[in-house]
Enzyme design. Sequence first.
Site, PDB file in Angstrom:
ATOM      1  CG  LEU A 168      -1.920   1.257   1.459  1.00  0.00           C
ATOM      2  CD1 LEU A 168      -2.659   1.473   0.228  1.00  0.00           C
ATOM      3  CD2 LEU A 168      -2.387   1.161   2.859  1.00  0.00           C
ATOM      4  CE1 TYR A 171      -1.346   0.644  -7.568  1.00  0.00           C
ATOM      5  CE2 TYR A 171      -2.885   1.221  -5.475  1.00  0.00           C
ATOM      6  CZ  TYR A 171      -2.777   0.864  -6.878  1.00  0.00           C
ATOM      7  OH  TYR A 171      -3.919   0.973  -7.609  1.00  0.00           O
ATOM      8  CG  HIS A 172      -0.787   6.235  -1.182  1.00  0.00           C
ATOM      9  ND1 HIS A 172      -0.149   7.423  -0.790  1.00  0.00           N
ATOM     10  CD2 HIS A 172      -2.172   6.718  -1.413  1.00  0.00           C
ATOM     11  CE1 HIS A 172      -0.963   8.183  -0.702  1.00  0.00           C
ATOM     12  NE2 HIS A 172      -2.111   8.161  -0.754  1.00  0.00           N
ATOM     13  CG  HIS A 173       4.691   7.623  -1.423  1.00  0.00           C
ATOM     14  ND1 HIS A 173       4.291   8.634  -1.262  1.00  0.00           N
ATOM     15  CD2 HIS A 173       4.696   6.741  -0.259  1.00  0.00           C
ATOM     16  CE1 HIS A 173       4.677   8.999  -0.089  1.00  0.00           C
ATOM     17  NE2 HIS A 173       4.883   7.738   0.630  1.00  0.00           N
TER      18      HIS A 173
END
Length: 302
Positions: A168, A171-173
Amino acid sequence: MSSFLEGIPKECVGLQGLGVKYVEFSCIHPTLGKLYLPFEKFYDPAQVLVWMQERPMVPLWACFLYVVLILVGRAVMSTRPAWSWRRTLAVWNFSLSLFSWIGAFRTAPQLYYNLTSYTLRSNLCDDPAALYGSGSTGLWVQLFILSKFPELLDTFFIVIHKKPLIFLHWYHHITVLLYCWHSYVTTSPSGLFFVVMNYSVHAVMYGYYFLMAMKLRPKWFNPMVVTFMQLSQMFIGVGVTIVAFYYYSHPIEGQACHIRKENNVAAFLMYGSYFYLFAQFFVARYYRVTVKGEAKKKQKKV
């Protein structure tokens, strides 16, 4: 969208470098305007915007370098003891929290003004350069987009402290950076909704991280609040993209809609995946911990 200038004093109407007229928020609200610095008022984002539009590979190279440095960093740290940069981490988190608080206070009033002054369709379809992308609000929208690059340094502290690097996180960044860049260079009308939400959540989140790094977290503050705010942001984000797609699919004759289909679909997939991953994280971190705690209590009683 000429009607938005009706009743606005001439001195409060700006003209940015790409020839778009806009209303300077700090001018039409003089009380709040006293809190704005001179360089913020009537800021022209055109030069930076054009520079970004001409360099689509910048975010791709940044993400590629980000992944490479993660792999190299983890490999190097695998044979070394964890570093102790708690104070540096605290300063970093405090800086991001302060930046986000200022950004939230600069953009949220504009969103409120737009929602109470124009229709929802206008907020999600009209030219963002006129709605919020220029002047003082435009500056903080632009800074928000560019801030996604230094935010990648969050991962540096995880790597050097040898903390678990969950999917998470990276992937989020990566996806946020790519989406924000694309939204800005394609002038996505719904951007202000996402900017305000993200600024607000980050203001609290990084403030919490700062207190944790300083070992000053108040006992009354439940960290669950941060994850709940993140989940709420993703839920609203999905809702905004659905409404925006409806307006895109049902155009009104004579009224242009600046929504880009590929950007809107990307936003839906991104926020949808975030909601799923944050919900998964929420359950794993808080619900299962509670269940395990209750199970231990029962064992002690037995």
